[in-house]
Design a protein around this motif. Structure first.
Motif, PDB file in Angstrom:
ATOM      1  N   GLY A 157       0.784  -1.237   0.000  1.00  0.00           N
ATOM      2  CA  GLY A 157       0.000   0.000   0.000  1.00  0.00           C
ATOM      3  C   GLY A 157       0.808   1.275   0.000  1.00  0.00           C
ATOM      4  O   GLY A 157       0.309   2.315   0.434  1.00  0.00           O
ATOM      5  N   ALA A 158       2.046   1.226  -0.492  1.00  0.00           N
ATOM      6  CA  ALA A 158       2.877   2.432  -0.530  1.00  0.00           C
ATOM      7  C   ALA A 158       2.362   3.386  -1.600  1.00  0.00           C
ATOM      8  O   ALA A 158       1.916   2.976  -2.673  1.00  0.00           O
ATOM      9  CB  ALA A 158       4.330   2.065  -0.807  1.00  0.00           C
ATOM     10  N   SER A 159       2.444   4.669  -1.318  1.00  0.00           N
ATOM     11  CA  SER A 159       2.062   5.688  -2.301  1.00  0.00           C
ATOM     12  C   SER A 159       3.165   5.819  -3.348  1.00  0.00           C
ATOM     13  O   SER A 159       4.302   5.375  -3.126  1.00  0.00           O
ATOM     14  CB  SER A 159       1.850   7.028  -1.599  1.00  0.00           C
ATOM     15  N   PRO A 160       2.861   6.423  -4.506  1.00  0.00           N
ATOM     16  CA  PRO A 160       3.913   6.628  -5.512  1.00  0.00           C
ATOM     17  C   PRO A 160       5.120   7.395  -4.963  1.00  0.00           C
ATOM     18  O   PRO A 160       6.260   7.101  -5.321  1.00  0.00           O
ATOM     19  CB  PRO A 160       3.189   7.411  -6.615  1.00  0.00           C
ATOM     20  N   TRP A 161       4.876   8.377  -4.098  1.00  0.00           N
ATOM     21  CA  TRP A 161       5.980   9.149  -3.507  1.00  0.00           C
ATOM     22  C   TRP A 161       6.832   8.269  -2.601  1.00  0.00           C
ATOM     23  O   TRP A 161       8.063   8.323  -2.642  1.00  0.00           O
ATOM     24  CB  TRP A 161       5.402  10.317  -2.732  1.00  0.00           C
ATOM     25  N   GLN A 162       6.179   7.432  -1.778  1.00  0.00           N
ATOM     26  CA  GLN A 162       6.921   6.523  -0.899  1.00  0.00           C
ATOM     27  C   GLN A 162       7.684   5.487  -1.704  1.00  0.00           C
ATOM     28  O   GLN A 162       8.812   5.124  -1.340  1.00  0.00           O
ATOM     29  CB  GLN A 162       5.946   5.837   0.062  1.00  0.00           C
ATOM     30  N   ARG A 163       7.092   4.993  -2.785  1.00  0.00           N
ATOM     31  CA  ARG A 163       7.779   4.013  -3.615  1.00  0.00           C
ATOM     32  C   ARG A 163       9.010   4.618  -4.283  1.00  0.00           C
ATOM     33  O   ARG A 163      10.058   3.984  -4.364  1.00  0.00           O
ATOM     34  CB  ARG A 163       6.826   3.470  -4.686  1.00  0.00           C
ATOM     35  N   LEU A 164       8.890   5.880  -4.714  1.00  0.00           N
ATOM     36  CA  LEU A 164      10.013   6.531  -5.392  1.00  0.00           C
ATOM     37  C   LEU A 164      11.170   6.760  -4.429  1.00  0.00           C
ATOM     38  O   LEU A 164      12.303   6.328  -4.684  1.00  0.00           O
ATOM     39  CB  LEU A 164       9.551   7.856  -5.995  1.00  0.00           C
ATOM     40  N   TRP A 165      10.897   7.441  -3.303  1.00  0.00           N
ATOM     41  CA  TRP A 165      11.972   7.857  -2.407  1.00  0.00           C
ATOM     42  C   TRP A 165      12.348   6.798  -1.383  1.00  0.00           C
ATOM     43  O   TRP A 165      13.435   6.847  -0.814  1.00  0.00           O
ATOM     44  CB  TRP A 165      11.594   9.151  -1.703  1.00  0.00           C
ATOM     45  N   GLY A 166      11.464   5.840  -1.152  1.00  0.00           N
ATOM     46  CA  GLY A 166      11.780   4.794  -0.196  1.00  0.00           C
ATOM     47  C   GLY A 166      12.359   3.541  -0.812  1.00  0.00           C
ATOM     48  O   GLY A 166      13.032   2.764  -0.118  1.00  0.00           O
ATOM     49  N   VAL A 167      12.137   3.345  -2.125  1.00  0.00           N
ATOM     50  CA  VAL A 167      12.586   2.114  -2.773  1.00  0.00           C
ATOM     51  C   VAL A 167      13.421   2.395  -4.014  1.00  0.00           C
ATOM     52  O   VAL A 167      14.584   1.978  -4.114  1.00  0.00           O
ATOM     53  CB  VAL A 167      11.372   1.219  -3.144  1.00  0.00           C
ATOM     54  N   GLN A 168      12.846   3.122  -4.983  1.00  0.00           N
ATOM     55  CA  GLN A 168      13.510   3.268  -6.279  1.00  0.00           C
ATOM     56  C   GLN A 168      14.814   4.068  -6.190  1.00  0.00           C
ATOM     57  O   GLN A 168      15.849   3.627  -6.694  1.00  0.00           O
ATOM     58  CB  GLN A 168      12.558   3.921  -7.281  1.00  0.00           C
ATOM     59  N   VAL A 169      14.746   5.230  -5.560  1.00  0.00           N
ATOM     60  CA  VAL A 169      15.960   6.061  -5.482  1.00  0.00           C
ATOM     61  C   VAL A 169      17.059   5.383  -4.660  1.00  0.00           C
ATOM     62  O   VAL A 169      18.222   5.347  -5.090  1.00  0.00           O
ATOM     63  CB  VAL A 169      15.621   7.459  -4.934  1.00  0.00           C
ATOM     64  N   PRO A 170      16.770   4.813  -3.467  1.00  0.00           N
ATOM     65  CA  PRO A 170      17.840   4.124  -2.734  1.00  0.00           C
ATOM     66  C   PRO A 170      18.463   2.971  -3.519  1.00  0.00           C
ATOM     67  O   PRO A 170      19.680   2.789  -3.503  1.00  0.00           O
ATOM     68  CB  PRO A 170      17.134   3.623  -1.469  1.00  0.00           C
ATOM     69  N   LEU A 171      17.638   2.180  -4.220  1.00  0.00           N
ATOM     70  CA  LEU A 171      18.186   1.067  -4.991  1.00  0.00           C
ATOM     71  C   LEU A 171      18.938   1.543  -6.229  1.00  0.00           C
ATOM     72  O   LEU A 171      19.810   0.830  -6.737  1.00  0.00           O
ATOM     73  CB  LEU A 171      17.058   0.108  -5.403  1.00  0.00           C
ATOM     74  N   ALA A 172      18.608   2.719  -6.711  1.00  0.00           N
ATOM     75  CA  ALA A 172      19.300   3.262  -7.885  1.00  0.00           C
ATOM     76  C   ALA A 172      20.544   4.063  -7.523  1.00  0.00           C
ATOM     77  O   ALA A 172      21.257   4.529  -8.428  1.00  0.00           O
ATOM     78  CB  ALA A 172      18.342   4.152  -8.680  1.00  0.00           C
TER      79      ALA A 172
END
Length: 297
Positions: free
Chosen positions: A203-218
């Motif tokens: 249930g993560a929001s797009p903002w949480q998915r971006l800054w909590g998952v995508q950016v750290p992994l990238a």
């Protein structure tokens, strides 16, 4: 005068037409600079003040404090003694050879250019990763920025803003920003889709998915882009010196003009040492982030 043979000679426009076209372009840009030049200069005044303040900060700081701060960054990246020792030895050699002030000016310039490239480039790369249409529009611009001869950037910038720090900074940023944009976009696109699906399931929001998952992994890819941006910015040091940017580039330019081999060699080696130090530190941070990403899977 013999008529051209269109089967052999390319059917180019005649010289009068080309001169008229060049004159029209030059007149249009001159009119633009006369109309908006003062306004644009005022808009860049805060940036100029920040650059002057940061350069004075670097020049006014005690030499041992600068070396200690950079060595601390190197230790934080490598968690070993070899890279900090290389930092200390390199800066001591630069200082002993009388290039300390020029090196501090160059470091201030590269630091500000990198900061601007990161602030502009990472959000642009993120937007590109979220929109194929935007990527299709931005990629040709990045191709032009990377392949256009760097001297060409100087002509309109100098005509608009004159000589000094800001024109040099703009030319350096234009030349150096494409890698951080490209690799930010690539890093976010390479994030595992299964990880994103799991994030959505929680249930993560797009903002949480971006800054909590995508950016750290990238981040390893983003750090590689920052590394390449710094390297390209250092490559522009001599070119920027042609329009009044002080630093290690000006002694190199004087050495080329007056055929001073020793001066050119020493200042060129100082640029090489800075490039090696920046490269090793950013690569070390990138490797640490890569290990963290692998361990988190």
């Amino acid at each position: 005068m013999a008529e051209p043979n269109w089967l052999i000679d390319f059917p180019a426009l005649d010289e009068s037409t080309l001169r008229a076209f060049n004159r029209a372009v030059d007149d249009a840009y001159l009119s633009f600079t006369r109309t908006y030049g003062a306004t644009i200069e005022d808009a860049f005044d805060p940036l100029l003040r920040f650059m002057v303040w940061f350069e004075h900060l670097m020049l006014g700081a005690p030499w041992w404090l600068v070396i200690l701060a950079v060595a601390a960054l190197a230790w934080g990246a490598s968690r070993g003694w070899k890279l900090p020792a290389l930092v200390v030895a390199s800066f001591l050699a630069i200082g002993v050879m009388g290039m300390w002030e020029d090196t501090m000016r160059t470091m201030a310039m590269i630091s500000v250019c990198t900061l601007i490239a990161v602030v502009v480039g990472i959000p642009t790369g993120i937007l590109m990763s979220r929109s194929d249409r935007m990527k299709a529009g931005v990629v040709p611009v990045l191709d032009i920025m990377q392949t256009m001869p760097s001297f060409v950037y100087l002509i309109p910038v100098v005509m608009l803003l004159g000589l000094g720090k800001v024109p040099g900074l703009l030319a350096v940023v234009i030349y150096a920003i494409p890698p951080v944009i490209r690799l930010t976009d690539l890093g976010i696109r390479l994030v595992d889709k299964e990880v994103l699906e799991a994030t959505d399931a929680f249930g993560a929001s797009p903002w949480q998915r971006l800054w909590g998952v995508q950016v750290p992994l990238a981040m390893p890819n983003i750090m590689a882009g920052i590394n390449q941006t710094i390297m390209m910015a250092l490559a522009m040091v001599v070119v920027a010196s042609m329009i009044g940017v002080k630093g290690l580039g000006q002694p190199v330019l004087r050495a080329v003009t007056n055929q001073y081999f020793a001066m050119g060699l020493l200042n060129g080696l100082a640029v090489v040492l800075l490039a090696i130090l920046f490269d090793r530190v950013t690569q070390s941070y990138g490797r640490r982030m890569q290990r963290y990403r692998d361990e988190s899977r």
